[in-house]
Design a protein around this motif. Structure first.
Motif, PDB file in Angstrom:
ATOM      1  N   LYS A 286       0.876  -1.178   0.000  1.00 53.13           N
ATOM      2  CA  LYS A 286       0.000   0.000   0.000  1.00 53.13           C
ATOM      3  C   LYS A 286       0.909   1.223   0.000  1.00 53.13           C
ATOM      4  O   LYS A 286       1.339   1.700   1.055  1.00 53.13           O
ATOM      5  CB  LYS A 286      -0.908  -0.011   1.223  1.00 53.13           C
ATOM      6  N   LEU A 287       1.218   1.715  -1.178  1.00 52.58           N
ATOM      7  CA  LEU A 287       2.213   2.776  -1.328  1.00 52.58           C
ATOM      8  C   LEU A 287       1.587   4.142  -1.555  1.00 52.58           C
ATOM      9  O   LEU A 287       2.296   5.119  -1.822  1.00 52.58           O
ATOM     10  CB  LEU A 287       3.163   2.434  -2.471  1.00 52.58           C
ATOM     11  N   THR A 288       0.255   4.225  -1.485  1.00 50.52           N
ATOM     12  CA  THR A 288      -0.461   5.498  -1.578  1.00 50.52           C
ATOM     13  C   THR A 288      -1.541   5.508  -0.497  1.00 50.52           C
ATOM     14  O   THR A 288      -1.730   4.534   0.226  1.00 50.52           O
ATOM     15  CB  THR A 288      -1.130   5.663  -2.960  1.00 50.52           C
ATOM     16  N   LYS A 289      -2.276   6.618  -0.416  1.00 52.30           N
ATOM     17  CA  LYS A 289      -3.369   6.711   0.547  1.00 52.30           C
ATOM     18  C   LYS A 289      -4.568   5.858   0.134  1.00 52.30           C
ATOM     19  O   LYS A 289      -5.496   5.644   0.914  1.00 52.30           O
ATOM     20  CB  LYS A 289      -3.821   8.172   0.689  1.00 52.30           C
ATOM     21  N   ASN A 290      -4.562   5.398  -1.111  1.00 52.73           N
ATOM     22  CA  ASN A 290      -5.663   4.577  -1.606  1.00 52.73           C
ATOM     23  C   ASN A 290      -5.578   3.166  -1.037  1.00 52.73           C
ATOM     24  O   ASN A 290      -4.673   2.837  -0.269  1.00 52.73           O
ATOM     25  CB  ASN A 290      -5.634   4.537  -3.137  1.00 52.73           C
ATOM     26  N   GLU A 294      -0.510  -2.122  -4.974  1.00 53.01           N
ATOM     27  CA  GLU A 294       0.808  -2.128  -5.597  1.00 53.01           C
ATOM     28  C   GLU A 294       1.521  -3.442  -5.290  1.00 53.01           C
ATOM     29  O   GLU A 294       1.104  -4.208  -4.430  1.00 53.01           O
ATOM     30  CB  GLU A 294       1.648  -0.949  -5.108  1.00 53.01           C
ATOM     31  N   ASP A 311       3.068  -0.645 -10.081  1.00 48.62           N
ATOM     32  CA  ASP A 311       1.650  -0.341  -9.933  1.00 48.62           C
ATOM     33  C   ASP A 311       0.814  -1.523 -10.418  1.00 48.62           C
ATOM     34  O   ASP A 311       1.356  -2.586 -10.773  1.00 48.62           O
ATOM     35  CB  ASP A 311       1.288   0.955 -10.652  1.00 48.62           C
ATOM     36  N   ARG A 317       7.523   1.646 -10.431  1.00 47.78           N
ATOM     37  CA  ARG A 317       7.512   2.936  -9.746  1.00 47.78           C
ATOM     38  C   ARG A 317       8.922   3.347  -9.326  1.00 47.78           C
ATOM     39  O   ARG A 317       9.298   4.508  -9.418  1.00 47.78           O
ATOM     40  CB  ARG A 317       6.598   2.879  -8.514  1.00 47.78           C
ATOM     41  N   ILE A 343       0.332   4.563   4.866  1.00 43.86           N
ATOM     42  CA  ILE A 343       1.158   4.177   3.715  1.00 43.86           C
ATOM     43  C   ILE A 343       2.271   3.265   4.200  1.00 43.86           C
ATOM     44  O   ILE A 343       2.882   3.502   5.244  1.00 43.86           O
ATOM     45  CB  ILE A 343       1.752   5.427   3.034  1.00 43.86           C
ATOM     46  N   ALA A 355       7.914   4.666   0.889  1.00 46.45           N
ATOM     47  CA  ALA A 355       7.033   4.274  -0.210  1.00 46.45           C
ATOM     48  C   ALA A 355       7.545   4.719  -1.569  1.00 46.45           C
ATOM     49  O   ALA A 355       7.047   4.270  -2.606  1.00 46.45           O
ATOM     50  CB  ALA A 355       5.631   4.830   0.031  1.00 46.45           C
ATOM     51  N   HIS A 356       8.558   5.601  -1.577  1.00 46.19           N
ATOM     52  CA  HIS A 356       9.153   6.070  -2.836  1.00 46.19           C
ATOM     53  C   HIS A 356      10.497   5.409  -3.124  1.00 46.19           C
ATOM     54  O   HIS A 356      11.183   5.788  -4.064  1.00 46.19           O
ATOM     55  CB  HIS A 356       9.316   7.590  -2.790  1.00 46.19           C
TER      56      HIS A 356
END
Length: 568
Positions: A286-290, A294, A311, A317, A343, A355-356
């Motif tokens: 889970k690398l975003t707030k969504n 991923e 993704d 990414r 995240i 996450a980046h």
């Protein structure tokens, strides 16, 4: 009054078997202090149709074994012993009386041992006068002078254990779970050691398979093959993500879960062929707030290691590269939300990335030797500050407990070659949480010792050693699982074939080693899954409460508890 696991076990068996006038004494009841050199064995290893609880003891030591059996009402009982081996022998002592007959010096089967007066309460049962080499699996005390084997078979395992599902599958140490056909039931992906893939539905029907080519390496890795099930496109059906080789090229593919048809593909993040296959692993991130959607990929292919994120369409990414020896970053990749911001961070070995893909910290200074790598990770608040901490089983260097976002050591301990680890509220009258480690012992195979054995080491939340169980390591490569076995929101711990009680000791529950635990049936309790010799079995509690609420509908539960699962 404090009771040992042995006494608890046999008070239970006496009531369970009382209506049939049978008191079984399984080999597993002697394991608390099994003498060094003795090993546990299975029907498969003995090449016999069955062993009681699928667990016997091979007597390689002349040292006696003893347990206690509880009797509700005194009387005369007839002893029957099941053993075999054609080599060695032993006798049985019941209180102060020893059998005239010896056992184990004939092919597998039952042998009468005479009659004994058992008094109400506890009676001593001893395996004695041992000539090493024999195997036994069960002793039975019967009120009648004959033995009904069918009745004995019905008394196997704990009465709270109920077999729910059984699947015959290809040889594998990596099975991944999800719903590939959208019917709300748990299906699964079986990965062979050579990276071949098979998908089965909940009924056990094979939906499709992909056979890996034998180019370069027939069995590609000593560890788990890479694969995962996840519904990336949101249609209610999980896709299969795994490794393939196509046209002489390694690729990462997303395949339709029902048919195996490729939906997306990209180059696998490795160098040119040929290369070795050390640790190839996949996990959902889970690398975003969504919602989690991923993919995290770890590849250790000989001197070079890559950590990558993709993704839902397999567009890369980011990628982080390390040039290190085999296993230096461990065996698996752990996307976990360590700072509670919604995240995931990405943990591999003693390296934490955000996450980046940016490094947060590493402890390469602490663990520069690739042999002292982390075999297992768990997460919990050890120091009570309300934040997750990282617990690692770091091989010969033992246990390290870190502050998750700083890498600062909270405490460290040793536990042989620390292979597996777990944390939770397991023990009675001990401040919570506790940490338990599986300390691995390597045997000398040239003199007949098992290659792998293990023993539990219990620690309090400050790292003080509390106890060990059993008295000697048991042969095998066991794992922990924990979960809400009874559906009452209370976690229970299982290790090897045992349920671990609140004294930190084990009671044999399953015929095969535990592999995974989650809400397989979709009814709210968490079943235990075992895996051994091509058999996948699902067991539930006979006394479970079922709220009929499928926990897998929660995507974070599905990601963290069900899908991102590894033996290492």
């Amino acid at each position: 009054m404090k009771q040992t696991i042995t006494s608890c076990l046999f008070f239970l068996l006496s009531s369970h078997a009382g209506a049939q006038n049978l008191l079984p004494v399984p080999a597993s009841s002697f394991l608390d202090e099994v003498p060094k050199g003795n090993i546990i064995t299975t029907a498969f290893e003995q090449r016999v149709p069955w062993l009681f609880n699928n667990t016997g003891i091979k007597l390689n030591s002349a040292t006696n074994l003893m347990t206690q059996v509880a009797v509700e009402k005194e009387g005369t009982f007839h002893l029957f012993v099941r053993s075999g081996g054609n080599k060695g022998s032993f006798k049985v002592a019941v209180n102060d009386q020893v059998t005239e007959a010896g056992f184990g010096n004939t092919p597998w089967g039952w042998k009468e041992g005479g009659s004994f007066h058992l008094h109400k309460g506890r009676n001593y049962v001893k395996i004695t006068r041992i000539q090493p080499g024999v195997v036994f699996d069960v002793l039975v005390f019967s009120k009648v002078p004959t033995l009904d084997e069918k009745s004995v078979l019905a008394l196997q395992l704990n009465p709270d254990v109920k077999l729910l599902k059984e699947y015959k599958i290809p040889r594998s140490n990596a099975v991944k779970f999800g719903d590939v056909n959208g019917d709300g039931k748990t299906d699964f992906l079986v990965l062979e050691p050579d990276f071949s893939a098979h998908v089965f539905d909940n009924s056990g029907q094979e939906l499709w398979q992909w056979k890996a080519p034998e180019e370069y390496v027939k069995e590609r890795s000593e560890f788990e093959a890479p694969g995962v099930l996840w519904d990336f496109d949101g249609d209610g059906k999980a896709e299969v993500v795994h490794w393939r080789m196509m046209d002489g090229k390694e690729v990462l593919v997303t395949a339709d879960g029902e048919t195996g048809r490729i939906k997306h593909q990209t180059d696998w993040p490795t160098g040119p062929l040929p290369h070795v296959y050390n640790n190839f692993r996949l996990a959902i991130a889970k690398l975003t707030k969504n919602a989690p959607n991923e993919l995290a990929v770890f590849t250790d292919y000989g001197g070079t290691m890559t950590v990558s994120a993709y993704d839902a369409g397999l567009k890369q990414r980011w990628m982080h590269t390390e040039h290190r020896k085999k296993d230096n970053l461990g065996h698996y990749i752990y996307p976990v939300d360590l700072n509670n911001d919604g995240i995931d961070e990405v943990l591999v070995g003693s390296l934490l990335l955000d996450a980046h893909g940016k490094e947060i910290w590493n402890r390469f200074d602490l663990l520069p030797d690739n042999h002292d790598h982390a075999d297992s990770y768990k997460f919990g608040d050890i120091n009570g500050d309300g934040k997750l901490d990282i617990l690692t089983a770091n091989s010969e260097t033992g246990i390290f407990v870190y502050e998750a976002m700083t890498g600062k050591i909270i405490w460290q301990q040793v536990a042989e070659h620390t292979q597996q680890i777990q944390v939770g509220n397991f023990l009675k009258n001990t401040p919570t949480p506790q940490v338990v480690a599986g300390g691995r012992v390597y045997g000398n195979r040239q003199i007949g010792e098992p290659y792998l054995s293990s023993q539990l080491y219990w620690f309090d939340k400050k790292g003080n050693l509390l106890s060990k169980w059993p008295g000697q390591p048991l042969n095998g490569n066991p794992d922990f699982v924990k979960g809400d076995w009874r559906g009452n929101r209370q976690e229970e711990l299982f290790w090897y074939k045992f349920r671990i009680n609140d004294q930190g000791k084990g009671e044999l529950y399953f015929p095969d080693p535990v592999f995974h635990q989650f809400d397989f049936m979709g009814q709210g309790a968490e079943e235990v899954i075992t895996l051994s010799n091509g058999m996948l079995r699902v067991y539930g509690s006979a006394t479970a409460r079922y709220p009929n609420k499928d926990r897998k509908k929660d995507k974070l539960y599905l990601k963290n508890t069900v899908v991102n699962h590894t033996h290492y």
